[in-house]
Design a protein around this motif. Structure first.
Motif, PDB file in Angstrom:
ATOM      1  N   ALA A 209      44.468  56.216  30.444  1.00 33.94           N
ATOM      2  CA  ALA A 209      45.203  57.053  31.397  1.00 33.94           C
ATOM      3  C   ALA A 209      45.203  56.414  32.780  1.00 33.94           C
ATOM      4  O   ALA A 209      46.209  56.435  33.493  1.00 33.94           O
ATOM      5  CB  ALA A 209      44.577  58.449  31.462  1.00 33.94           C
ATOM      6  N   THR A 210      44.060  55.828  33.182  1.00 30.09           N
ATOM      7  CA  THR A 210      43.990  55.151  34.471  1.00 30.09           C
ATOM      8  C   THR A 210      44.951  53.970  34.515  1.00 30.09           C
ATOM      9  O   THR A 210      45.702  53.794  35.478  1.00 30.09           O
ATOM     10  CB  THR A 210      42.550  54.658  34.733  1.00 30.09           C
ATOM     11  OG1 THR A 210      41.687  55.788  34.847  1.00 30.09           O
ATOM     12  CG2 THR A 210      42.480  53.839  36.020  1.00 30.09           C
ATOM     13  N   GLU A 211      44.934  53.165  33.451  1.00 34.09           N
ATOM     14  CA  GLU A 211      45.793  51.978  33.409  1.00 34.09           C
ATOM     15  C   GLU A 211      47.269  52.375  33.403  1.00 34.09           C
ATOM     16  O   GLU A 211      48.091  51.773  34.125  1.00 34.09           O
ATOM     17  CB  GLU A 211      45.454  51.155  32.171  1.00 34.09           C
ATOM     18  CG  GLU A 211      45.995  49.745  32.219  1.00 34.09           C
ATOM     19  CD  GLU A 211      45.303  48.837  31.226  1.00 34.09           C
ATOM     20  OE1 GLU A 211      45.716  47.668  31.139  1.00 34.09           O
ATOM     21  OE2 GLU A 211      44.353  49.283  30.551  1.00 34.09           O
ATOM     22  N   GLU A 212      47.611  53.396  32.615  1.00 34.41           N
ATOM     23  CA  GLU A 212      49.005  53.843  32.559  1.00 34.41           C
ATOM     24  C   GLU A 212      49.451  54.402  33.907  1.00 34.41           C
ATOM     25  O   GLU A 212      50.570  54.145  34.365  1.00 34.41           O
ATOM     26  CB  GLU A 212      49.151  54.908  31.475  1.00 34.41           C
ATOM     27  CG  GLU A 212      50.577  55.421  31.325  1.00 34.41           C
ATOM     28  CD  GLU A 212      50.691  56.499  30.259  1.00 34.41           C
ATOM     29  OE1 GLU A 212      51.783  57.075  30.135  1.00 34.41           O
ATOM     30  OE2 GLU A 212      49.682  56.762  29.572  1.00 34.41           O
ATOM     31  N   GLN A 213      48.561  55.167  34.546  1.00 38.96           N
ATOM     32  CA  GLN A 213      48.916  55.745  35.838  1.00 38.96           C
ATOM     33  C   GLN A 213      49.109  54.646  36.884  1.00 38.96           C
ATOM     34  O   GLN A 213      49.998  54.738  37.740  1.00 38.96           O
ATOM     35  CB  GLN A 213      47.819  56.713  36.288  1.00 38.96           C
ATOM     36  CG  GLN A 213      48.232  57.613  37.447  1.00 38.96           C
ATOM     37  CD  GLN A 213      47.175  58.636  37.768  1.00 38.96           C
ATOM     38  OE1 GLN A 213      46.068  58.591  37.234  1.00 38.96           O
ATOM     39  NE2 GLN A 213      47.481  59.564  38.661  1.00 38.96           N
TER      40      GLN A 213
ATOM     41  N   PRO B 105      43.687  46.749  46.295  1.00 33.53           N
ATOM     42  CA  PRO B 105      42.669  46.430  45.272  1.00 33.53           C
ATOM     43  C   PRO B 105      42.541  47.511  44.208  1.00 33.53           C
ATOM     44  O   PRO B 105      42.343  47.209  43.032  1.00 33.53           O
ATOM     45  CB  PRO B 105      41.373  46.304  46.089  1.00 33.53           C
ATOM     46  CG  PRO B 105      41.822  46.001  47.486  1.00 33.53           C
ATOM     47  CD  PRO B 105      43.108  46.743  47.652  1.00 33.53           C
ATOM     48  N   VAL B 106      42.656  48.781  44.614  1.00 35.35           N
ATOM     49  CA  VAL B 106      42.577  49.888  43.659  1.00 35.35           C
ATOM     50  C   VAL B 106      43.735  49.807  42.675  1.00 35.35           C
ATOM     51  O   VAL B 106      43.560  49.969  41.455  1.00 35.35           O
ATOM     52  CB  VAL B 106      42.589  51.237  44.401  1.00 35.35           C
ATOM     53  CG1 VAL B 106      42.620  52.398  43.418  1.00 35.35           C
ATOM     54  CG2 VAL B 106      41.377  51.359  45.309  1.00 35.35           C
ATOM     55  N   ARG B 107      44.939  49.556  43.183  1.00 32.76           N
ATOM     56  CA  ARG B 107      46.111  49.463  42.311  1.00 32.76           C
ATOM     57  C   ARG B 107      45.996  48.273  41.364  1.00 32.76           C
ATOM     58  O   ARG B 107      46.337  48.365  40.196  1.00 32.76           O
ATOM     59  CB  ARG B 107      47.390  49.352  43.157  1.00 32.76           C
ATOM     60  CG  ARG B 107      47.678  50.573  44.017  1.00 32.76           C
ATOM     61  CD  ARG B 107      49.101  50.531  44.541  1.00 32.76           C
ATOM     62  NE  ARG B 107      49.351  49.359  45.372  1.00 32.76           N
ATOM     63  CZ  ARG B 107      49.217  49.330  46.697  1.00 32.76           C
ATOM     64  NH1 ARG B 107      48.828  50.406  47.348  1.00 32.76           N
ATOM     65  NH2 ARG B 107      49.488  48.223  47.378  1.00 32.76           N
ATOM     66  N   PHE B 108      45.493  47.149  41.875  1.00 31.92           N
ATOM     67  CA  PHE B 108      45.395  45.927  41.069  1.00 31.92           C
ATOM     68  C   PHE B 108      44.397  46.105  39.930  1.00 31.92           C
ATOM     69  O   PHE B 108      44.695  45.816  38.763  1.00 31.92           O
ATOM     70  CB  PHE B 108      44.981  44.749  41.957  1.00 31.92           C
ATOM     71  CG  PHE B 108      44.865  43.455  41.204  1.00 31.92           C
ATOM     72  CD1 PHE B 108      45.989  42.690  40.942  1.00 31.92           C
ATOM     73  CD2 PHE B 108      43.630  43.011  40.750  1.00 31.92           C
ATOM     74  CE1 PHE B 108      45.886  41.490  40.245  1.00 31.92           C
ATOM     75  CE2 PHE B 108      43.520  41.820  40.051  1.00 31.92           C
ATOM     76  CZ  PHE B 108      44.649  41.061  39.793  1.00 31.92           C
ATOM     77  N   ILE B 109      43.201  46.602  40.248  1.00 38.09           N
ATOM     78  CA  ILE B 109      42.182  46.782  39.211  1.00 38.09           C
ATOM     79  C   ILE B 109      42.629  47.832  38.198  1.00 38.09           C
ATOM     80  O   ILE B 109      42.412  47.691  36.992  1.00 38.09           O
ATOM     81  CB  ILE B 109      40.830  47.173  39.844  1.00 38.09           C
ATOM     82  CG1 ILE B 109      40.291  46.009  40.682  1.00 38.09           C
ATOM     83  CG2 ILE B 109      39.810  47.556  38.775  1.00 38.09           C
ATOM     84  CD1 ILE B 109      39.020  46.333  41.439  1.00 38.09           C
ATOM     85  N   GLY B 110      43.274  48.903  38.681  1.00 40.78           N
ATOM     86  CA  GLY B 110      43.761  49.926  37.766  1.00 40.78           C
ATOM     87  C   GLY B 110      44.809  49.387  36.816  1.00 40.78           C
ATOM     88  O   GLY B 110      44.819  49.709  35.624  1.00 40.78           O
TER      89      GLY B 110
ATOM     90  N   TYR C  83      45.189  46.319  35.753  1.00 41.14           N
ATOM     91  CA  TYR C  83      44.612  45.364  34.805  1.00 41.14           C
ATOM     92  C   TYR C  83      43.192  45.780  34.420  1.00 41.14           C
ATOM     93  O   TYR C  83      42.287  44.963  34.321  1.00 41.14           O
ATOM     94  CB  TYR C  83      44.601  43.963  35.422  1.00 41.14           C
ATOM     95  CG  TYR C  83      45.976  43.476  35.786  1.00 41.14           C
ATOM     96  CD1 TYR C  83      46.889  43.079  34.800  1.00 41.14           C
ATOM     97  CD2 TYR C  83      46.386  43.428  37.113  1.00 41.14           C
ATOM     98  CE1 TYR C  83      48.156  42.644  35.135  1.00 41.14           C
ATOM     99  CE2 TYR C  83      47.664  43.001  37.457  1.00 41.14           C
ATOM    100  CZ  TYR C  83      48.536  42.604  36.473  1.00 41.14           C
ATOM    101  OH  TYR C  83      49.795  42.176  36.798  1.00 41.14           O
ATOM    102  N   ARG C  84      43.030  47.084  34.170  1.00 40.95           N
ATOM    103  CA  ARG C  84      41.708  47.641  33.916  1.00 40.95           C
ATOM    104  C   ARG C  84      41.029  47.011  32.708  1.00 40.95           C
ATOM    105  O   ARG C  84      39.833  46.695  32.744  1.00 40.95           O
ATOM    106  CB  ARG C  84      41.827  49.154  33.716  1.00 40.95           C
ATOM    107  CG  ARG C  84      40.511  49.858  33.488  1.00 40.95           C
ATOM    108  CD  ARG C  84      40.731  51.335  33.222  1.00 40.95           C
ATOM    109  NE  ARG C  84      39.470  52.004  32.994  1.00 40.95           N
ATOM    110  CZ  ARG C  84      38.831  52.009  31.844  1.00 40.95           C
ATOM    111  NH1 ARG C  84      39.329  51.347  30.815  1.00 40.95           N
ATOM    112  NH2 ARG C  84      37.682  52.655  31.719  1.00 40.95           N
ATOM    113  N   SER C  85      41.746  46.838  31.605  1.00 37.31           N
ATOM    114  CA  SER C  85      41.147  46.274  30.388  1.00 37.31           C
ATOM    115  C   SER C  85      40.622  44.862  30.645  1.00 37.31           C
ATOM    116  O   SER C  85      39.501  44.513  30.249  1.00 37.31           O
ATOM    117  CB  SER C  85      42.169  46.254  29.251  1.00 37.31           C
ATOM    118  OG  SER C  85      42.606  47.562  28.947  1.00 37.31           O
ATOM    119  N   ALA C  86      41.439  44.051  31.321  1.00 41.39           N
ATOM    120  CA  ALA C  86      41.001  42.691  31.643  1.00 41.39           C
ATOM    121  C   ALA C  86      39.833  42.717  32.626  1.00 41.39           C
ATOM    122  O   ALA C  86      38.897  41.907  32.518  1.00 41.39           O
ATOM    123  CB  ALA C  86      42.167  41.896  32.236  1.00 41.39           C
ATOM    124  N   ALA C  87      39.865  43.661  33.565  1.00 40.54           N
ATOM    125  CA  ALA C  87      38.778  43.770  34.552  1.00 40.54           C
ATOM    126  C   ALA C  87      37.450  44.082  33.876  1.00 40.54           C
ATOM    127  O   ALA C  87      36.408  43.530  34.249  1.00 40.54           O
ATOM    128  CB  ALA C  87      39.112  44.850  35.582  1.00 40.54           C
TER     129      ALA C  87
END
Length: 275
Positions: free
Chosen positions: A149-153, A199-204, A206-210
């Motif tokens: 949900a975080t990644e999709e959002q 940074p919040v948008r970027f990590i969100g 690419y959350r799986s890769a992060a």
């Protein structure tokens, strides 16, 4: 013109589907105050408490279920909701409540065997019989869904920011989005736009890769700490790399909850104004 029971039931249903359980309780209680004791409104009041899944609310839900059944002993919604509450009760802490599930289920199958309430209760009974490993798998699935949900959002936020730069609103960009989804997207855009949130948008996004990078850095950090003699064995210091991803998850979750709460408040105000 006096408000009818149908109007209150429709209001409670819309609020319940929107996740506004406190608003459901307020609407049901208002209906009880205005129209007097009615089984349907006690059902909504009980469901509004039961949905919170907390001990204090469970006690209040049981009171409301009993009050409703005292008025209409064969009400399918009351029987099903009360049985579900009893099924999830801890048999050690609330033995009486847990034991009542069998009788309530039997009564529902007698008065409304082919009803949607009976089907819902059957599903709840299957859930109550789940094994320990089933419970673990369900918890893992819930955790995974929260991460997705975080990644999709975050990805939706990126698209909405590009649309906003072209002067296109969330509703114009996706005509099929329902009110709640549009409200969450608009609130996310408002809360997480701007260069300081990059940074919040970027990590969100690419959350799986992060998480993969964090796991690798954790292993490397712990290995270096042990080999250098700073720690003797396992250390929690390496897991500090996971903090940024956890912070991003909490940030997106907080934005979702705030947007949903704002949507429920607006919906409650609109529905109250219509009556």
């Amino acid at each position: 013109m006096p408000t009818t029971i149908d109007a209150y039931q429709d209001r409670c249903e819309q609020l319940f589907l929107a996740g506004g359980y406190a608003a459901v309780r307020r609407a049901a209680q208002q209906g009880l105050d205005e129209l007097g004791p009615l089984a349907e409104l006690y059902c909504w009041l009980a469901l509004g408490h039961a949905a919170e899944d907390e001990d204090d609310h469970d006690d209040l839900a049981e009171e409301a279920f009993r009050a409703g059944l005292a008025l209409e002993a064969g009400h399918p919604g009351l029987l099903a909701g009360y049985a579900e509450l009893c099924l999830r009760a801890d048999a050690f802490d609330h033995p009486g409540r847990a034991a009542r599930a069998v009788d309530l289920s039997r009564r529902l199958k007698e008065v409304a065997p082919q009803s949607p309430e009976a089907d819902r209760l059957s599903a709840a009974e299957r859930w109550a019989r789940r094994s320990y490993w089933d419970d673990l798998r369900m918890q893992a699935a819930v955790t995974a869904l929260g991460g997705h949900a975080t990644e999709e959002q975050a990805r939706t936020l990126d698209a909405d920011r590009k649309d906003a730069e072209r002067g296109v609103s969330v509703r114009d960009a996706d005509a099929d989005a329902d009110e709640r989804a549009a409200a969450v997207r608009a609130a996310t855009l408002e809360a997480l736009s701007g260069p300081w949130n990059a940074p919040v948008r970027f990590i969100g996004r690419y959350r799986s890769a992060a998480w993969g990078v964090c796991a690798g850095l954790c292993v490397v950090t712990n290995t270096v700490l042990r080999q250098s003699g700073i720690v003797d064995s396992f250390s929690l210091w390496g897991f500090l790399w996971a903090l940024p991803v956890l912070v991003v998850d909490r940030r997106f979750t907080a934005v979702r909850r705030q947007a949903e709460a704002r949507y429920v408040a607006d919906l409650e105000a609109r529905l109250a104004a219509q009556q």
